[in-house]
Scaffold this motif. Sequence first.
Motif: not given
Length: 317
Positions: A92-95, A127-128, A132-141
């Motif tokens: 998701n990108f939020g509620i 999973d906002v 876990c927004p997109e930026e954080k997810a890419f950094i982790e990857m």
Amino acid sequence: MQKNKGAEPVKKKITIGIPRAMLYYRYEVLWKNFFSILGADCVISEPTNKEIIKSGTAAAIDEACLCTKIYLGHVKSLIGKCDYILIPRISNFGIKRNMCTKFEALYDIACNTFRKTSQKFLTYNVDVIEDCPEEKAFIEMGIELGFSKKEALNAYKEAKKGETESLKNHLKANESLYKKNGLKILIVAHSYVAMDSYIGKPVTDFLKKLGTVPIMADVVDRKDALKRSAKVSPTLKWELSRELVGSIDEHIDKIDGMVLMSAFPCGPDSMVDEMIIRKFRGKPILNITLDDQDGTAGLETRLESFVDILRFKGGTL
Ligand code: SF4
């Protein structure tokens, strides 16, 4: 965050396999830019063909939607051709901004389906709602691939700039179609259905051959479309469907008709298409469901009749 199956820090140049299906049509620029800035090579699977559909269908459960079957066929075609196959997990990108559950499950489905191979898979989790927004997810990857946090963040920011620019240009080109002469037909379909060379693209190609102007509904200002869709249906929660509904709301007065195009059997589309038919009256709508048929063979008569209706309504028949 669940760890990537088989991912380990690496220093050598790596090759990332990207299935040409599902969210490839949304994130192509972001993914290619991100990996290229990090110095990785990307290998993209071939456009969908009969063999890919056949192998994906054999790998998937019977109940899976056609797009999931196609996706697994693309994954299979990349096995052994790259260090990692990228399969994002996007929840998701939020509620009220959910993705279809398939996008949460594809990574696990693929890892499980192809567990007997030595292929490594790579994912990132958006999973906002769970912070876990997109930026954080890419950094982790990026970190999982052996890059520093700074390197991954810089690559993401640069890749995002490229994506924004590309979306802007794409949107501008698409908007100009609404001003063209000829019957304008809004194609209401997920990009991975409409753009797929085997299932959706033959439909738009045939409409062009009939002299009409097919226009992709999903190429739209996404923020604006989400706002508009909330007015049409405050309870609709699937992000991609909301963008399509918002796009219809924005363009309804500029088009002659709509083709709703879905893959069999799509749960979200079966409800959303029904809602679109009830909410947007006054413009002819053709509702088609695509299966793993050979091209548009069985559809051509329906498309021709639909275009005749539009011409008749417009006084040009
Ligand atoms: S929205 Fe429909 S076609 Fe797309 S992945 Fe979900 S079930 Fe499949």
